[in-house]
Design a protein around this motif. Structure first.
Motif, PDB file in Angstrom:
ATOM      1  N   GLN A  32      -1.110  -2.924   8.009  1.00  0.00           N
ATOM      2  CA  GLN A  32      -0.469  -1.652   7.682  1.00  0.00           C
ATOM      3  C   GLN A  32      -0.652  -0.625   8.801  1.00  0.00           C
ATOM      4  O   GLN A  32       0.289   0.088   9.138  1.00  0.00           O
ATOM      5  CB  GLN A  32      -0.999  -1.072   6.383  1.00  0.00           C
ATOM      6  CG  GLN A  32      -0.235   0.193   6.026  1.00  0.00           C
ATOM      7  CD  GLN A  32      -0.360   0.617   4.594  1.00  0.00           C
ATOM      8  OE1 GLN A  32      -1.105   0.046   3.831  1.00  0.00           O
ATOM      9  NE2 GLN A  32       0.373   1.641   4.238  1.00  0.00           N
ATOM     10  N   MET A  50      -5.130  -4.276   5.782  1.00  0.00           N
ATOM     11  CA  MET A  50      -5.364  -2.947   6.353  1.00  0.00           C
ATOM     12  C   MET A  50      -4.896  -2.914   7.812  1.00  0.00           C
ATOM     13  O   MET A  50      -4.228  -1.968   8.238  1.00  0.00           O
ATOM     14  CB  MET A  50      -6.848  -2.585   6.258  1.00  0.00           C
ATOM     15  CG  MET A  50      -7.364  -2.439   4.846  1.00  0.00           C
ATOM     16  SD  MET A  50      -9.179  -2.437   4.751  1.00  0.00           S
ATOM     17  CE  MET A  50      -9.561  -0.856   5.480  1.00  0.00           C
ATOM     18  N   GLN A  54       1.429   5.617   0.298  1.00  0.00           N
ATOM     19  CA  GLN A  54       1.207   6.651   1.307  1.00  0.00           C
ATOM     20  C   GLN A  54      -0.244   7.129   1.313  1.00  0.00           C
ATOM     21  O   GLN A  54      -0.805   7.389   2.369  1.00  0.00           O
ATOM     22  CB  GLN A  54       2.153   7.837   1.064  1.00  0.00           C
ATOM     23  CG  GLN A  54       2.124   8.870   2.165  1.00  0.00           C
ATOM     24  CD  GLN A  54       2.565   8.319   3.517  1.00  0.00           C
ATOM     25  OE1 GLN A  54       3.478   7.519   3.604  1.00  0.00           O
ATOM     26  NE2 GLN A  54       1.908   8.756   4.574  1.00  0.00           N
ATOM     27  N   TYR A  55      -0.854   7.230   0.128  1.00  0.00           N
ATOM     28  CA  TYR A  55      -2.255   7.663   0.056  1.00  0.00           C
ATOM     29  C   TYR A  55      -3.150   6.676   0.803  1.00  0.00           C
ATOM     30  O   TYR A  55      -4.037   7.072   1.555  1.00  0.00           O
ATOM     31  CB  TYR A  55      -2.710   7.798  -1.397  1.00  0.00           C
ATOM     32  CG  TYR A  55      -4.177   8.126  -1.526  1.00  0.00           C
ATOM     33  CD1 TYR A  55      -4.628   9.427  -1.304  1.00  0.00           C
ATOM     34  CD2 TYR A  55      -5.109   7.134  -1.818  1.00  0.00           C
ATOM     35  CE1 TYR A  55      -5.982   9.728  -1.393  1.00  0.00           C
ATOM     36  CE2 TYR A  55      -6.458   7.431  -1.908  1.00  0.00           C
ATOM     37  CZ  TYR A  55      -6.886   8.724  -1.703  1.00  0.00           C
ATOM     38  OH  TYR A  55      -8.224   9.020  -1.775  1.00  0.00           O
ATOM     39  N   GLN A  56      -2.905   5.391   0.598  1.00  0.00           N
ATOM     40  CA  GLN A  56      -3.709   4.372   1.278  1.00  0.00           C
ATOM     41  C   GLN A  56      -3.483   4.410   2.783  1.00  0.00           C
ATOM     42  O   GLN A  56      -4.429   4.273   3.559  1.00  0.00           O
ATOM     43  CB  GLN A  56      -3.398   2.992   0.711  1.00  0.00           C
ATOM     44  CG  GLN A  56      -3.903   2.835  -0.708  1.00  0.00           C
ATOM     45  CD  GLN A  56      -3.353   1.613  -1.386  1.00  0.00           C
ATOM     46  OE1 GLN A  56      -2.166   1.322  -1.268  1.00  0.00           O
ATOM     47  NE2 GLN A  56      -4.199   0.899  -2.112  1.00  0.00           N
ATOM     48  N   ASN A  97      -2.628   7.057   4.524  1.00  0.00           N
ATOM     49  CA  ASN A  97      -3.322   8.255   5.005  1.00  0.00           C
ATOM     50  C   ASN A  97      -4.817   7.998   5.149  1.00  0.00           C
ATOM     51  O   ASN A  97      -5.450   8.481   6.091  1.00  0.00           O
ATOM     52  CB  ASN A  97      -3.071   9.439   4.076  1.00  0.00           C
ATOM     53  CG  ASN A  97      -1.656   9.963   4.166  1.00  0.00           C
ATOM     54  OD1 ASN A  97      -0.937   9.697   5.127  1.00  0.00           O
ATOM     55  ND2 ASN A  97      -1.235  10.692   3.151  1.00  0.00           N
ATOM     56  N   SER A  98      -5.381   7.235   4.227  1.00  0.00           N
ATOM     57  CA  SER A  98      -6.807   6.889   4.307  1.00  0.00           C
ATOM     58  C   SER A  98      -7.090   6.021   5.526  1.00  0.00           C
ATOM     59  O   SER A  98      -8.100   6.223   6.216  1.00  0.00           O
ATOM     60  CB  SER A  98      -7.253   6.163   3.039  1.00  0.00           C
ATOM     61  OG  SER A  98      -7.189   7.026   1.933  1.00  0.00           O
ATOM     62  N   LEU A  99      -6.217   5.057   5.813  1.00  0.00           N
ATOM     63  CA  LEU A  99      -6.400   4.200   6.982  1.00  0.00           C
ATOM     64  C   LEU A  99      -6.315   5.007   8.270  1.00  0.00           C
ATOM     65  O   LEU A  99      -7.115   4.801   9.199  1.00  0.00           O
ATOM     66  CB  LEU A  99      -5.355   3.086   6.996  1.00  0.00           C
ATOM     67  CG  LEU A  99      -5.431   2.059   5.877  1.00  0.00           C
ATOM     68  CD1 LEU A  99      -4.304   1.051   6.009  1.00  0.00           C
ATOM     69  CD2 LEU A  99      -6.779   1.364   5.863  1.00  0.00           C
ATOM     70  N   MET A 142       0.843  -1.187   0.000  1.00  0.00           N
ATOM     71  CA  MET A 142       0.000   0.000   0.000  1.00  0.00           C
ATOM     72  C   MET A 142       0.879   1.238   0.000  1.00  0.00           C
ATOM     73  O   MET A 142       1.916   1.266   0.640  1.00  0.00           O
ATOM     74  CB  MET A 142      -0.879   0.023   1.245  1.00  0.00           C
ATOM     75  CG  MET A 142      -2.062  -0.883   1.183  1.00  0.00           C
ATOM     76  SD  MET A 142      -3.168  -0.545   2.549  1.00  0.00           S
ATOM     77  CE  MET A 142      -4.182  -1.974   2.457  1.00  0.00           C
ATOM     78  N   TRP A 196     -12.176  -4.533   8.866  1.00  0.00           N
ATOM     79  CA  TRP A 196     -10.987  -4.215   8.075  1.00  0.00           C
ATOM     80  C   TRP A 196     -10.329  -5.492   7.590  1.00  0.00           C
ATOM     81  O   TRP A 196     -10.254  -6.495   8.323  1.00  0.00           O
ATOM     82  CB  TRP A 196      -9.989  -3.410   8.906  1.00  0.00           C
ATOM     83  CG  TRP A 196     -10.330  -1.955   9.048  1.00  0.00           C
ATOM     84  CD1 TRP A 196     -11.569  -1.386   9.029  1.00  0.00           C
ATOM     85  CD2 TRP A 196      -9.414  -0.890   9.254  1.00  0.00           C
ATOM     86  NE1 TRP A 196     -11.467  -0.041   9.204  1.00  0.00           N
ATOM     87  CE2 TRP A 196     -10.166   0.298   9.344  1.00  0.00           C
ATOM     88  CE3 TRP A 196      -8.036  -0.826   9.372  1.00  0.00           C
ATOM     89  CZ2 TRP A 196      -9.563   1.539   9.546  1.00  0.00           C
ATOM     90  CZ3 TRP A 196      -7.442   0.403   9.582  1.00  0.00           C
ATOM     91  CH2 TRP A 196      -8.210   1.576   9.652  1.00  0.00           C
TER      92      TRP A 196
END
Length: 73
Positions: A48, A45, A3-5, A7-9, A1, A41
């Motif tokens: 991470q 997820m 950085q965007y993913q 940040n979403s988590l 995953m 989750w």
């Protein structure tokens, strides 16, 4: 995953934590958040967000940190 993913988590974990602060007991609130993460989750997820907590975790709310720490592998 990426950085965007990540940040979403982080954002999702914090939102779940913020939505469970009505109890007034941080331990119970963290348990509710951990339960939610465990149920809904994906394993990737959870892995991470646990890795993020172990390496930094600075963007997680205190309740989210406690909840993530409670997650099993």
């Amino acid at each position: 995953m990426g950085q965007y993913q990540l940040n979403s988590l982080i954002k999702m974990a914090n939102q779940i934590a913020a939505n469970n602060t009505h109890i007034g007991d941080e331990t119970a609130e963290a348990a509710m958040v951990a339960n939610h993460l465990s149920k809904f989750w994906a394993r990737s997820m959870k892995a991470q967000i646990r890795d993020y907590l172990e390496s930094d975790g600075s963007e997680l709310l205190p309740i989210a940190k406690k909840a993530v720490a409670q997650l099993g592998s």
